[in-house]
Design a protein around this motif. Structure first.
Motif, mmCIF file in Angstrom:
data_model
loop_
_atom_site.group_PDB
_atom_site.id
_atom_site.type_symbol
_atom_site.label_atom_id
_atom_site.label_comp_id
_atom_site.label_asym_id
_atom_site.label_seq_id
_atom_site.Cartn_x
_atom_site.Cartn_y
_atom_site.Cartn_z
ATOM 1 N N LEU A 488 57.865 53.369 25.877
ATOM 2 C CA LEU A 488 58.192 52.289 26.804
ATOM 3 C C LEU A 488 57.144 52.163 27.905
ATOM 4 O O LEU A 488 56.733 51.048 28.269
ATOM 5 N N THR A 489 56.712 53.305 28.447
ATOM 6 C CA THR A 489 55.720 53.270 29.529
ATOM 7 C C THR A 489 54.401 52.668 29.050
ATOM 8 O O THR A 489 53.833 51.771 29.689
ATOM 9 N N ALA A 490 53.909 53.169 27.926
ATOM 10 C CA ALA A 490 52.634 52.658 27.400
ATOM 11 C C ALA A 490 52.743 51.180 27.049
ATOM 12 O O ALA A 490 51.844 50.383 27.362
ATOM 13 N N GLY A 491 53.840 50.793 26.400
ATOM 14 C CA GLY A 491 53.995 49.394 26.005
ATOM 15 C C GLY A 491 54.049 48.452 27.189
ATOM 16 O O GLY A 491 53.397 47.403 27.196
ATOM 17 N N VAL A 492 54.827 48.815 28.212
ATOM 18 C CA VAL A 492 54.949 47.944 29.383
ATOM 19 C C VAL A 492 53.630 47.844 30.130
ATOM 20 O O VAL A 492 53.222 46.752 30.565
ATOM 21 N N ILE A 493 52.927 48.965 30.278
ATOM 22 C CA ILE A 493 51.644 48.941 30.996
ATOM 23 C C ILE A 493 50.639 48.055 30.269
ATOM 24 O O ILE A 493 49.986 47.187 30.881
ATOM 25 N N VAL A 494 50.493 48.230 28.964
ATOM 26 C CA VAL A 494 49.534 47.420 28.213
ATOM 27 C C VAL A 494 49.952 45.950 28.223
ATOM 28 O O VAL A 494 49.095 45.053 28.319
ATOM 29 N N LEU A 495 51.244 45.683 28.140
ATOM 30 C CA LEU A 495 51.714 44.295 28.162
ATOM 31 C C LEU A 495 51.369 43.624 29.484
ATOM 32 O O LEU A 495 50.839 42.499 29.513
ATOM 33 N N VAL A 496 51.676 44.292 30.594
ATOM 34 C CA VAL A 496 51.412 43.699 31.914
ATOM 35 C C VAL A 496 49.914 43.503 32.127
ATOM 36 O O VAL A 496 49.460 42.430 32.568
ATOM 37 N N VAL A 497 49.130 44.524 31.814
ATOM 38 C CA VAL A 497 47.683 44.417 31.999
ATOM 39 C C VAL A 497 47.113 43.337 31.073
ATOM 40 O O VAL A 497 46.252 42.536 31.473
ATOM 41 N N GLY A 498 47.587 43.290 29.830
ATOM 42 C CA GLY A 498 47.093 42.291 28.886
ATOM 43 C C GLY A 498 47.392 40.871 29.333
ATOM 44 O O GLY A 498 46.535 39.978 29.229
ATOM 45 N N ILE A 499 48.607 40.651 29.843
ATOM 46 C CA ILE A 499 48.956 39.309 30.314
ATOM 47 C C ILE A 499 48.088 38.934 31.517
ATOM 48 O O ILE A 499 47.600 37.791 31.621
ATOM 49 N N ALA A 500 47.891 39.881 32.438
ATOM 50 C CA ALA A 500 47.079 39.587 33.623
ATOM 51 C C ALA A 500 45.633 39.275 33.249
ATOM 52 O O ALA A 500 45.042 38.292 33.723
ATOM 53 N N VAL A 501 45.049 40.106 32.378
ATOM 54 C CA VAL A 501 43.658 39.879 31.964
ATOM 55 C C VAL A 501 43.553 38.583 31.156
ATOM 56 O O VAL A 501 42.628 37.778 31.354
ATOM 57 N N GLY A 502 44.495 38.364 30.253
ATOM 58 C CA GLY A 502 44.471 37.139 29.463
ATOM 59 C C GLY A 502 44.619 35.897 30.324
ATOM 60 O O GLY A 502 43.973 34.863 30.064
ATOM 61 N N ALA A 503 45.462 35.962 31.368
ATOM 62 C CA ALA A 503 45.626 34.821 32.270
ATOM 63 C C ALA A 503 44.331 34.525 33.011
ATOM 64 O O ALA A 503 43.927 33.362 33.171
ATOM 65 N N PHE A 504 43.670 35.566 33.481
ATOM 66 C CA PHE A 504 42.404 35.385 34.186
ATOM 67 C C PHE A 504 41.350 34.762 33.271
ATOM 68 O O PHE A 504 40.646 33.812 33.644
ATOM 69 N N LEU A 505 41.228 35.277 32.060
ATOM 70 C CA LEU A 505 40.229 34.759 31.131
ATOM 71 C C LEU A 505 40.557 33.338 30.682
ATOM 72 O O LEU A 505 39.652 32.540 30.429
ATOM 73 N N PHE A 506 41.841 33.010 30.557
ATOM 74 C CA PHE A 506 42.232 31.658 30.154
ATOM 75 C C PHE A 506 41.735 30.626 31.164
ATOM 76 O O PHE A 506 41.270 29.543 30.791
#
Length: 520
Positions: A488-506
Protein backbone atom coordinates in the motif's frame (compact mmCIF):
# COMPACT_ATOMS: atom_id res chain seq x y z
CA UNK A 1 -39.84 23.67 17.60
CA UNK A 2 -39.02 20.16 18.79
CA UNK A 3 -42.66 19.34 19.58
CA UNK A 4 -43.81 20.78 16.26
CA UNK A 5 -41.27 18.76 14.27
CA UNK A 6 -42.14 15.56 16.15
CA UNK A 7 -45.87 16.05 15.49
CA UNK A 8 -45.05 16.72 11.85
CA UNK A 9 -43.02 13.52 11.69
CA UNK A 10 -45.87 11.45 13.17
CA UNK A 11 -48.30 13.01 10.69
CA UNK A 12 -45.97 12.05 7.82
CA UNK A 13 -45.80 8.46 9.04
CA UNK A 14 -49.59 8.19 9.21
CA UNK A 15 -49.96 10.05 5.92
CA UNK A 16 -47.91 7.36 4.19
CA UNK A 17 -50.95 5.08 4.53
CA UNK A 18 -53.11 7.49 2.56
CA UNK A 19 -53.00 8.41 -1.11
CA UNK A 20 -52.89 6.41 -4.32
CA UNK A 21 -54.14 2.86 -3.86
CA UNK A 22 -51.15 1.21 -5.52
CA UNK A 23 -48.67 3.24 -3.47
CA UNK A 24 -50.52 2.46 -0.25
CA UNK A 25 -50.61 -1.23 -1.16
CA UNK A 26 -46.85 -1.30 -1.74
CA UNK A 27 -46.21 0.44 1.56
CA UNK A 28 -48.51 -1.94 3.45
CA UNK A 29 -46.86 -5.00 1.89
CA UNK A 30 -43.43 -3.62 2.74
CA UNK A 31 -44.54 -2.88 6.30
CA UNK A 32 -45.94 -6.38 6.73
CA UNK A 33 -42.71 -7.94 5.45
CA UNK A 34 -40.64 -5.74 7.76
CA UNK A 35 -42.78 -6.65 10.78
CA UNK A 36 -42.61 -10.35 9.92
CA UNK A 37 -38.85 -10.20 9.46
CA UNK A 38 -38.42 -8.31 12.74
CA UNK A 39 -40.54 -10.79 14.67
CA UNK A 40 -38.68 -13.71 13.14
CA UNK A 41 -35.31 -12.17 13.99
CA UNK A 42 -36.41 -11.27 17.52
CA UNK A 43 -37.61 -14.82 18.20
CA UNK A 44 -34.35 -16.28 16.95
CA UNK A 45 -32.35 -13.68 18.90
CA UNK A 46 -33.65 -15.22 22.12
CA UNK A 47 -31.45 -18.20 21.34
CA UNK A 48 -28.35 -16.11 22.07
CA UNK A 49 -28.93 -16.78 25.74
CA UNK A 50 -28.52 -20.52 25.22
CA UNK A 51 -25.14 -20.46 23.44
CA UNK A 52 -21.73 -19.70 24.85
CA UNK A 53 -20.74 -16.09 25.46
CA UNK A 54 -18.18 -16.04 22.62
CA UNK A 55 -20.73 -17.15 20.02
CA UNK A 56 -23.31 -14.68 21.30
CA UNK A 57 -20.79 -11.84 21.13
CA UNK A 58 -19.69 -12.70 17.58
CA UNK A 59 -23.27 -12.91 16.30
CA UNK A 60 -24.22 -9.66 18.03
CA UNK A 61 -21.30 -7.66 16.67
CA UNK A 62 -21.59 -9.00 13.11
CA UNK A 63 -25.36 -8.54 12.91
CA UNK A 64 -25.24 -5.13 14.57
CA UNK A 65 -22.49 -3.95 12.24
CA UNK A 66 -24.48 -5.08 9.20
CA UNK A 67 -27.60 -3.25 10.40
CA UNK A 68 -25.67 -0.08 11.20
CA UNK A 69 -23.96 -0.11 7.82
CA UNK A 70 -27.35 -0.61 6.19
CA UNK A 71 -28.63 2.67 7.64
CA UNK A 72 -25.74 4.48 5.95
CA UNK A 73 -25.95 2.68 2.60
CA UNK A 74 -29.72 2.37 2.14
CA UNK A 75 -30.56 6.07 1.47
CA UNK A 76 -28.25 6.56 -1.54
CA UNK A 77 -28.89 3.08 -2.97
CA UNK A 78 -32.68 3.36 -2.80
CA UNK A 79 -32.65 7.07 -3.77
CA UNK A 80 -35.13 7.69 -0.96
CA UNK A 81 -36.41 11.24 -0.51
CA UNK A 82 -35.77 12.67 2.94
CA UNK A 83 -39.12 13.85 4.38
CA UNK A 84 -37.18 15.85 6.96
CA UNK A 85 -34.86 17.62 4.55
CA UNK A 86 -33.66 20.76 6.39
CA UNK A 87 -34.21 22.85 3.25
CA UNK A 88 -37.96 22.30 3.56
CA UNK A 89 -37.88 24.39 6.73
CA UNK A 90 -35.87 27.24 5.19
CA UNK A 91 -39.06 29.19 4.33
CA UNK A 92 -39.73 29.85 8.04
CA UNK A 93 -36.17 31.04 8.70
CA UNK A 94 -35.18 28.68 11.56
CA UNK A 95 -31.86 28.78 13.37
CA UNK A 96 -29.66 25.92 12.13
CA UNK A 97 -28.69 24.56 15.55
CA UNK A 98 -32.19 24.14 17.08
CA UNK A 99 -33.50 22.76 13.79
CA UNK A 100 -30.68 20.22 13.60
CA UNK A 101 -31.46 19.00 17.12
CA UNK A 102 -35.18 18.75 16.43
CA UNK A 103 -34.66 16.87 13.16
CA UNK A 104 -32.23 14.51 14.88
CA UNK A 105 -34.82 13.62 17.52
CA UNK A 106 -37.46 13.20 14.83
CA UNK A 107 -35.14 10.77 13.08
CA UNK A 108 -35.82 8.27 15.87
CA UNK A 109 -39.48 8.19 14.81
CA UNK A 110 -39.27 5.84 11.85
CA UNK A 111 -40.35 2.29 11.15
CA UNK A 112 -36.79 0.94 10.59
CA UNK A 113 -35.65 2.43 13.90
CA UNK A 114 -38.63 0.87 15.69
CA UNK A 115 -37.75 -2.49 14.13
CA UNK A 116 -34.14 -2.23 15.30
CA UNK A 117 -35.33 -1.20 18.77
CA UNK A 118 -37.56 -4.28 19.05
CA UNK A 119 -34.74 -6.50 17.88
CA UNK A 120 -32.28 -4.83 20.26
CA UNK A 121 -34.60 -5.32 23.24
CA UNK A 122 -34.98 -9.03 22.46
CA UNK A 123 -31.20 -9.31 22.18
CA UNK A 124 -30.79 -7.51 25.52
CA UNK A 125 -33.07 -10.07 27.15
CA UNK A 126 -30.78 -12.79 25.83
CA UNK A 127 -27.78 -10.81 27.10
CA UNK A 128 -29.21 -10.91 30.62
CA UNK A 129 -29.00 -14.72 30.50
CA UNK A 130 -25.30 -14.30 29.68
CA UNK A 131 -24.79 -12.26 32.86
CA UNK A 132 -24.69 -8.84 31.20
CA UNK A 133 -25.76 -5.99 33.45
CA UNK A 134 -28.68 -3.72 32.67
CA UNK A 135 -26.44 -0.65 32.41
CA UNK A 136 -24.19 -2.18 29.77
CA UNK A 137 -27.23 -3.32 27.76
CA UNK A 138 -28.85 0.11 27.89
CA UNK A 139 -25.63 1.90 26.93
CA UNK A 140 -25.06 -0.49 24.02
CA UNK A 141 -28.60 -0.14 22.67
CA UNK A 142 -28.73 3.65 23.05
CA UNK A 143 -25.37 4.16 21.36
CA UNK A 144 -26.23 1.64 18.64
CA UNK A 145 -29.58 3.23 17.80
CA UNK A 146 -28.13 6.73 17.92
CA UNK A 147 -25.35 5.71 15.53
CA UNK A 148 -27.90 4.22 13.11
CA UNK A 149 -30.05 7.36 13.15
CA UNK A 150 -27.07 9.68 12.74
CA UNK A 151 -25.70 7.67 9.84
CA UNK A 152 -29.06 7.80 8.09
CA UNK A 153 -29.38 11.56 8.72
CA UNK A 154 -25.86 12.30 7.50
CA UNK A 155 -26.24 10.02 4.48
CA UNK A 156 -29.49 11.69 3.43
CA UNK A 157 -28.04 15.17 3.99
CA UNK A 158 -25.02 14.38 1.84
CA UNK A 159 -27.33 12.96 -0.79
CA UNK A 160 -29.43 16.14 -0.69
CA UNK A 161 -26.35 18.17 -1.66
CA UNK A 162 -25.64 16.15 -4.80
CA UNK A 163 -28.87 14.29 -5.56
CA UNK A 164 -30.41 14.46 -9.01
CA UNK A 165 -34.15 14.31 -9.60
CA UNK A 166 -33.83 10.77 -10.90
CA UNK A 167 -31.26 8.04 -10.85
CA UNK A 168 -29.43 7.57 -14.10
CA UNK A 169 -28.49 4.23 -15.58
CA UNK A 170 -24.84 5.01 -14.88
CA UNK A 171 -25.52 5.70 -11.20
CA UNK A 172 -27.45 2.45 -10.88
CA UNK A 173 -24.47 0.65 -12.38
CA UNK A 174 -22.11 2.25 -9.87
CA UNK A 175 -24.35 1.13 -7.00
CA UNK A 176 -24.51 -2.40 -8.40
CA UNK A 177 -20.73 -2.58 -8.66
CA UNK A 178 -20.38 -1.28 -5.11
CA UNK A 179 -22.76 -3.94 -3.81
CA UNK A 180 -20.89 -6.67 -5.68
CA UNK A 181 -17.57 -5.46 -4.28
CA UNK A 182 -18.92 -5.85 -0.75
CA UNK A 183 -21.24 -8.85 -1.08
CA UNK A 184 -19.10 -11.20 -3.17
CA UNK A 185 -15.96 -11.13 -0.96
CA UNK A 186 -18.08 -11.49 2.19
CA UNK A 187 -20.06 -14.37 0.69
CA UNK A 188 -16.86 -16.10 -0.44
CA UNK A 189 -15.36 -15.64 3.02
CA UNK A 190 -18.40 -17.04 4.84
CA UNK A 191 -18.73 -19.90 2.38
CA UNK A 192 -15.13 -20.96 2.97
CA UNK A 193 -15.48 -21.26 6.74
CA UNK A 194 -15.44 -24.66 8.36
CA UNK A 195 -18.10 -25.01 11.05
CA UNK A 196 -17.19 -27.78 13.49
CA UNK A 197 -19.51 -27.06 16.40
CA UNK A 198 -17.74 -23.81 17.30
CA UNK A 199 -17.44 -20.35 15.82
CA UNK A 200 -14.64 -20.28 13.19
CA UNK A 201 -11.60 -18.31 14.29
CA UNK A 202 -11.93 -16.06 11.23
CA UNK A 203 -15.35 -14.86 12.41
CA UNK A 204 -14.01 -14.28 15.91
CA UNK A 205 -11.20 -12.15 14.49
CA UNK A 206 -13.65 -10.26 12.27
CA UNK A 207 -15.95 -9.55 15.22
CA UNK A 208 -13.05 -8.36 17.37
CA UNK A 209 -11.96 -5.98 14.62
CA UNK A 210 -15.49 -4.66 14.02
CA UNK A 211 -15.93 -4.02 17.74
CA UNK A 212 -13.28 -1.31 17.38
CA UNK A 213 -14.87 0.34 14.34
CA UNK A 214 -17.63 2.98 14.22
CA UNK A 215 -20.20 0.53 12.80
CA UNK A 216 -19.68 -2.20 15.40
CA UNK A 217 -18.33 -0.53 18.53
CA UNK A 218 -21.71 0.08 20.15
CA UNK A 219 -22.74 -3.56 19.71
CA UNK A 220 -19.47 -4.86 21.13
CA UNK A 221 -19.85 -3.28 24.56
CA UNK A 222 -22.20 -5.74 26.26
CA UNK A 223 -20.45 -9.02 25.44
CA UNK A 224 -16.86 -7.80 25.22
CA UNK A 225 -14.39 -10.53 26.25
CA UNK A 226 -12.61 -8.27 28.77
CA UNK A 227 -13.49 -5.09 30.67
CA UNK A 228 -10.76 -3.28 28.76
CA UNK A 229 -12.29 -4.27 25.44
CA UNK A 230 -15.70 -3.07 26.65
CA UNK A 231 -14.28 0.31 27.63
CA UNK A 232 -12.46 0.58 24.29
CA UNK A 233 -15.63 -0.18 22.34
CA UNK A 234 -17.57 2.35 24.43
CA UNK A 235 -14.99 5.05 23.77
CA UNK A 236 -15.10 4.39 20.01
CA UNK A 237 -18.91 4.38 20.03
CA UNK A 238 -19.14 7.66 21.95
CA UNK A 239 -16.52 9.27 19.69
CA UNK A 240 -18.48 8.07 16.63
CA UNK A 241 -21.72 9.57 17.94
CA UNK A 242 -19.95 12.85 18.74
CA UNK A 243 -18.30 13.06 15.32
CA UNK A 244 -21.50 12.21 13.43
CA UNK A 245 -23.46 14.73 15.50
CA UNK A 246 -20.96 17.46 14.63
CA UNK A 247 -21.12 16.52 10.95
CA UNK A 248 -24.93 16.56 11.05
CA UNK A 249 -25.07 20.06 12.58
CA UNK A 250 -22.58 21.31 9.98
CA UNK A 251 -24.56 19.79 7.12
CA UNK A 252 -27.81 21.36 8.36
CA UNK A 253 -26.15 24.79 8.38
CA UNK A 254 -24.81 24.21 4.86
CA UNK A 255 -28.21 23.06 3.56
CA UNK A 256 -29.97 26.08 5.05
CA UNK A 257 -27.46 28.58 3.67
CA UNK A 258 -26.86 27.03 0.23
CA UNK A 259 -29.11 27.68 -2.73
CA UNK A 260 -29.56 24.44 -4.72
CA UNK A 261 -28.38 24.61 -8.28
CA UNK A 262 -30.96 23.84 -10.97
CA UNK A 263 -30.27 20.38 -12.34
CA UNK A 264 -33.02 19.96 -14.91
CA UNK A 265 -30.68 20.85 -17.78
CA UNK A 266 -28.03 18.39 -16.68
CA UNK A 267 -30.58 15.61 -16.43
CA UNK A 268 -31.63 15.66 -20.07
CA UNK A 269 -31.27 12.38 -21.87
CA UNK A 270 -27.97 11.67 -23.54
CA UNK A 271 -25.63 13.32 -21.05
CA UNK A 272 -24.90 10.04 -19.28
CA UNK A 273 -21.74 10.25 -17.19
CA UNK A 274 -21.56 14.01 -17.71
CA UNK A 275 -24.82 14.37 -15.75
CA UNK A 276 -23.58 12.14 -12.96
CA UNK A 277 -20.03 13.36 -12.33
CA UNK A 278 -19.18 16.82 -10.94
CA UNK A 279 -19.18 19.74 -13.33
CA UNK A 280 -15.45 20.35 -12.94
CA UNK A 281 -12.59 19.91 -15.43
CA UNK A 282 -11.58 16.67 -13.76
CA UNK A 283 -15.19 15.45 -13.75
CA UNK A 284 -15.57 16.28 -17.44
CA UNK A 285 -12.39 14.38 -18.32
CA UNK A 286 -13.51 11.42 -16.21
CA UNK A 287 -16.97 11.40 -17.85
CA UNK A 288 -15.48 11.52 -21.31
CA UNK A 289 -13.01 8.76 -20.48
CA UNK A 290 -15.74 6.57 -18.99
CA UNK A 291 -17.81 6.97 -22.15
CA UNK A 292 -14.87 5.76 -24.21
CA UNK A 293 -13.92 2.89 -21.93
CA UNK A 294 -17.44 1.50 -21.88
CA UNK A 295 -18.24 1.98 -25.59
CA UNK A 296 -15.06 1.99 -27.66
CA UNK A 297 -14.09 -1.50 -28.88
CA UNK A 298 -10.42 -0.71 -28.44
CA UNK A 299 -10.91 -0.27 -24.70
CA UNK A 300 -13.42 -3.12 -24.31
CA UNK A 301 -11.00 -5.62 -25.83
CA UNK A 302 -8.38 -4.69 -23.23
CA UNK A 303 -10.88 -5.10 -20.40
CA UNK A 304 -11.89 -8.56 -21.61
CA UNK A 305 -8.41 -9.79 -22.52
CA UNK A 306 -6.73 -8.99 -19.19
CA UNK A 307 -8.75 -11.42 -16.97
CA UNK A 308 -8.68 -14.14 -19.63
CA UNK A 309 -4.92 -13.89 -20.11
CA UNK A 310 -4.37 -13.87 -16.36
CA UNK A 311 -6.39 -17.06 -15.84
CA UNK A 312 -4.68 -18.78 -18.77
CA UNK A 313 -1.32 -18.08 -17.12
CA UNK A 314 -2.14 -20.85 -14.65
CA UNK A 315 -2.18 -23.52 -17.33
CA UNK A 316 1.59 -23.82 -17.91
CA UNK A 317 2.22 -23.91 -14.19
CA UNK A 318 -0.31 -26.66 -13.56
CA UNK A 319 1.02 -28.66 -16.53
CA UNK A 320 4.54 -28.28 -15.15
CA UNK A 321 3.44 -29.79 -11.86
CA UNK A 322 2.90 -26.70 -9.70
CA UNK A 323 0.14 -27.40 -7.16
CA UNK A 324 -3.17 -25.79 -8.05
CA UNK A 325 -3.39 -24.01 -4.69
CA UNK A 326 -0.09 -22.26 -5.50
CA UNK A 327 -0.85 -21.54 -9.15
CA UNK A 328 -4.19 -19.98 -8.19
CA UNK A 329 -2.34 -17.05 -6.61
CA UNK A 330 -0.73 -15.94 -9.87
CA UNK A 331 -3.67 -14.59 -11.98
CA UNK A 332 -4.71 -11.83 -9.58
CA UNK A 333 -1.30 -10.06 -9.42
CA UNK A 334 -1.09 -10.37 -13.22
CA UNK A 335 -4.48 -8.68 -13.54
CA UNK A 336 -3.37 -5.95 -11.13
CA UNK A 337 -0.19 -5.40 -13.15
CA UNK A 338 -2.00 -5.15 -16.48
CA UNK A 339 -4.86 -3.00 -15.17
CA UNK A 340 -2.28 -0.51 -13.91
CA UNK A 341 -0.49 -0.72 -17.25
CA UNK A 342 -3.59 -0.17 -19.45
CA UNK A 343 -3.63 3.68 -19.38
CA UNK A 344 0.07 3.98 -20.26
CA UNK A 345 -0.88 5.25 -23.75
CA UNK A 346 -4.35 6.68 -23.15
CA UNK A 347 -3.62 10.03 -24.82
CA UNK A 348 -2.96 8.26 -28.13
CA UNK A 349 -6.42 6.71 -28.06
CA UNK A 350 -7.95 10.20 -28.08
CA UNK A 351 -6.49 10.84 -31.52
CA UNK A 352 -7.29 14.37 -32.71
CA UNK A 353 -9.91 14.81 -29.98
CA UNK A 354 -7.01 15.58 -27.67
CA UNK A 355 -7.21 19.20 -28.83
CA UNK A 356 -10.30 19.71 -26.62
CA UNK A 357 -8.24 19.14 -23.48
CA UNK A 358 -5.35 21.31 -24.56
CA UNK A 359 -7.32 24.13 -26.23
CA UNK A 360 -9.68 24.48 -23.24
CA UNK A 361 -6.77 24.92 -20.87
CA UNK A 362 -7.47 21.85 -18.74
CA UNK A 363 -4.94 21.65 -15.95
CA UNK A 364 -2.61 18.69 -16.02
CA UNK A 365 -3.78 17.45 -12.62
CA UNK A 366 -7.42 17.37 -13.75
CA UNK A 367 -6.49 15.50 -16.92
CA UNK A 368 -4.32 12.93 -15.16
CA UNK A 369 -6.81 12.18 -12.36
CA UNK A 370 -9.84 12.18 -14.66
CA UNK A 371 -8.27 9.63 -17.00
CA UNK A 372 -7.59 7.23 -14.12
CA UNK A 373 -11.22 7.14 -12.96
CA UNK A 374 -12.38 4.51 -15.52
CA UNK A 375 -9.50 2.17 -14.71
CA UNK A 376 -10.21 2.49 -10.99
CA UNK A 377 -13.94 1.86 -11.43
CA UNK A 378 -13.25 -1.21 -13.56
CA UNK A 379 -10.09 -2.60 -11.99
CA UNK A 380 -10.95 -2.27 -8.30
CA UNK A 381 -14.20 -4.30 -8.44
CA UNK A 382 -12.58 -7.05 -10.50
CA UNK A 383 -9.65 -7.27 -8.08
CA UNK A 384 -11.94 -7.09 -5.05
CA UNK A 385 -13.86 -10.12 -6.30
CA UNK A 386 -10.84 -12.04 -7.62
CA UNK A 387 -8.63 -11.77 -4.53
CA UNK A 388 -10.94 -13.70 -2.14
CA UNK A 389 -11.61 -16.30 -4.83
CA UNK A 390 -7.86 -16.83 -5.21
CA UNK A 391 -7.48 -17.15 -1.45
CA UNK A 392 -10.24 -19.76 -1.33
CA UNK A 393 -8.45 -21.78 -4.00
CA UNK A 394 -5.20 -21.36 -2.08
CA UNK A 395 -6.78 -22.39 1.22
CA UNK A 396 -4.97 -20.01 3.61
CA UNK A 397 -6.85 -16.87 4.59
CA UNK A 398 -3.82 -15.75 6.57
CA UNK A 399 -2.18 -14.98 3.21
CA UNK A 400 -4.95 -12.52 2.27
CA UNK A 401 -3.13 -9.34 3.50
CA UNK A 402 -0.03 -10.28 1.49
CA UNK A 403 -1.99 -10.78 -1.73
CA UNK A 404 -3.79 -7.47 -1.22
CA UNK A 405 -0.46 -5.71 -0.67
CA UNK A 406 1.12 -7.15 -3.81
CA UNK A 407 -1.92 -6.32 -5.96
CA UNK A 408 -2.16 -2.80 -4.53
CA UNK A 409 1.51 -2.13 -5.25
CA UNK A 410 1.29 -3.41 -8.83
CA UNK A 411 -2.00 -1.69 -9.62
CA UNK A 412 -1.39 1.71 -8.03
CA UNK A 413 2.24 2.03 -9.08
CA UNK A 414 1.24 1.03 -12.62
CA UNK A 415 -1.32 3.83 -12.69
CA UNK A 416 1.24 6.32 -11.43
CA UNK A 417 3.87 5.34 -13.99
CA UNK A 418 1.26 5.22 -16.75
CA UNK A 419 0.33 8.81 -15.93
CA UNK A 420 3.89 9.77 -16.88
CA UNK A 421 4.34 7.38 -19.81
CA UNK A 422 1.24 8.51 -21.70
CA UNK A 423 2.59 12.07 -21.76
CA UNK A 424 6.29 11.38 -22.31
CA UNK A 425 6.18 8.50 -24.80
CA UNK A 426 2.84 8.18 -26.64
CA UNK A 427 2.89 5.91 -29.67
CA UNK A 428 0.49 5.29 -32.54
CA UNK A 429 -2.50 3.01 -32.00
CA UNK A 430 -5.53 2.01 -34.05
CA UNK A 431 -7.69 5.01 -34.83
CA UNK A 432 -11.26 5.47 -33.52
CA UNK A 433 -13.63 3.13 -35.34
CA UNK A 434 -10.88 0.78 -36.54
CA UNK A 435 -10.58 -2.80 -35.42
CA UNK A 436 -8.74 -3.07 -32.09
CA UNK A 437 -6.57 -5.79 -33.65
CA UNK A 438 -5.48 -3.51 -36.51
CA UNK A 439 -2.25 -1.87 -35.39
CA UNK A 440 -0.53 0.87 -37.42
CA UNK A 441 3.06 0.62 -38.52
CA UNK A 442 5.44 2.34 -36.16
CA UNK A 443 8.90 3.74 -36.66
CA UNK A 444 11.34 3.27 -33.83
CA UNK A 445 11.06 1.33 -30.61
CA UNK A 446 9.63 4.07 -28.37
CA UNK A 447 6.34 2.24 -27.85
CA UNK A 448 8.01 -1.00 -26.82
CA UNK A 449 10.32 0.81 -24.43
CA UNK A 450 7.42 2.73 -22.82
CA UNK A 451 5.43 -0.46 -22.28
CA UNK A 452 8.41 -2.28 -20.82
CA UNK A 453 9.41 0.55 -18.50
CA UNK A 454 5.92 0.86 -17.01
CA UNK A 455 5.78 -2.87 -16.30
CA UNK A 456 9.32 -3.09 -14.96
CA UNK A 457 8.79 0.00 -12.82
CA UNK A 458 5.61 -1.49 -11.35
CA UNK A 459 7.41 -4.74 -10.54
CA UNK A 460 10.28 -2.80 -8.98
CA UNK A 461 7.95 -0.74 -6.81
CA UNK A 462 6.13 -3.90 -5.71
CA UNK A 463 9.33 -5.87 -5.06
CA UNK A 464 9.33 -5.31 -1.24
CA UNK A 465 5.72 -6.50 -1.02
CA UNK A 466 6.48 -9.46 -3.31
CA UNK A 467 9.48 -10.44 -1.19
CA UNK A 468 7.50 -10.27 2.05
CA UNK A 469 4.63 -12.17 0.41
CA UNK A 470 7.10 -14.89 -0.59
CA UNK A 471 8.24 -15.18 3.02
CA UNK A 472 4.63 -15.33 4.21
CA UNK A 473 3.88 -17.97 1.60
CA UNK A 474 6.83 -20.08 2.70
CA UNK A 475 6.32 -20.09 6.45
CA UNK A 476 5.94 -16.86 8.41
CA UNK A 477 2.38 -15.53 8.24
CA UNK A 478 3.39 -12.42 10.20
CA UNK A 479 5.11 -11.15 7.06
CA UNK A 480 1.69 -11.07 5.36
CA UNK A 481 0.78 -7.91 7.28
CA UNK A 482 4.16 -6.41 6.41
CA UNK A 483 3.52 -7.16 2.74
CA UNK A 484 0.15 -5.42 2.99
CA UNK A 485 1.59 -2.18 4.36
CA UNK A 486 4.66 -2.30 2.13
CA UNK A 487 2.48 -2.72 -0.95
CA UNK A 488 0.00 0.00 0.00
CA UNK A 489 2.78 2.44 0.89
CA UNK A 490 4.76 1.86 -2.30
CA UNK A 491 1.64 1.96 -4.48
CA UNK A 492 0.29 5.19 -3.01
CA UNK A 493 3.67 6.94 -3.16
CA UNK A 494 4.27 6.01 -6.81
CA UNK A 495 0.68 6.91 -7.71
CA UNK A 496 0.87 10.37 -6.13
CA UNK A 497 4.31 11.13 -7.55
CA UNK A 498 3.31 9.80 -10.98
CA UNK A 499 0.17 11.93 -11.12
CA UNK A 500 2.11 15.03 -10.04
CA UNK A 501 4.92 14.49 -12.56
CA UNK A 502 2.47 13.57 -15.32
CA UNK A 503 0.40 16.70 -14.62
CA UNK A 504 3.48 18.90 -14.84
CA UNK A 505 4.64 17.31 -18.10
CA UNK A 506 1.13 17.49 -19.60
CA UNK A 507 1.12 21.26 -19.23
CA UNK A 508 4.69 21.61 -20.54
CA UNK A 509 4.31 19.29 -23.54
CA UNK A 510 0.90 20.42 -24.82
CA UNK A 511 2.26 21.55 -28.22
CA UNK A 512 4.17 18.31 -28.80
CA UNK A 513 1.13 16.26 -27.83
CA UNK A 514 -0.97 18.12 -30.39
CA UNK A 515 1.67 17.49 -33.05
CA UNK A 516 1.63 13.79 -32.16
CA UNK A 517 -2.18 13.63 -32.35
CA UNK A 518 -2.26 15.34 -35.74
CA UNK A 519 0.54 13.16 -37.12
CA UNK A 520 -1.06 9.85 -36.11
Amino acid sequence: MVAHVLRLRLAMMLGALRGDRDDVLRRVVGLVLLVAGTVFAAVNASGLGEVDRLTAGVVTVLAGSAITLGFAVAPPVTASVDPLDPRRFAVVGPEPRPLAGALLLAGFLSVPVFAVLVLAVSVAIAWSEQGVGALASVVSIVLGLTTCVLLARVSMALGALVKRPRQSRELAGVYLVAVLVVVVPVAVFLGSLEWRGTVPSQLVSAAEALAWTPVGAAWGIALAPTPGAAVGSAVVAVATVAALTAVWFILVRILLTTTPRPVAVRERGGLGWFALLPGTPGGAVAARSLSYWLRDRRYLVNIVVVPIAAVLSMVPLVVAGVPLEMAALLPVPIMALFFGWLPHNDLAYDSTALWMHIASGVRGLSDRIGRLVPVLLIGLPILAVSIPLAIVAHGRWAFLPALIGVCAALFLSGLGLSSISSVVAPYAVSRPGDSPFQQPQRTGSGGVIAQALVMLGSLLAASPAIWLAGRALASDTEDAVGALWAGLTAGVIVLVVGIAVGAFLFERRGTRLMEFAEAT
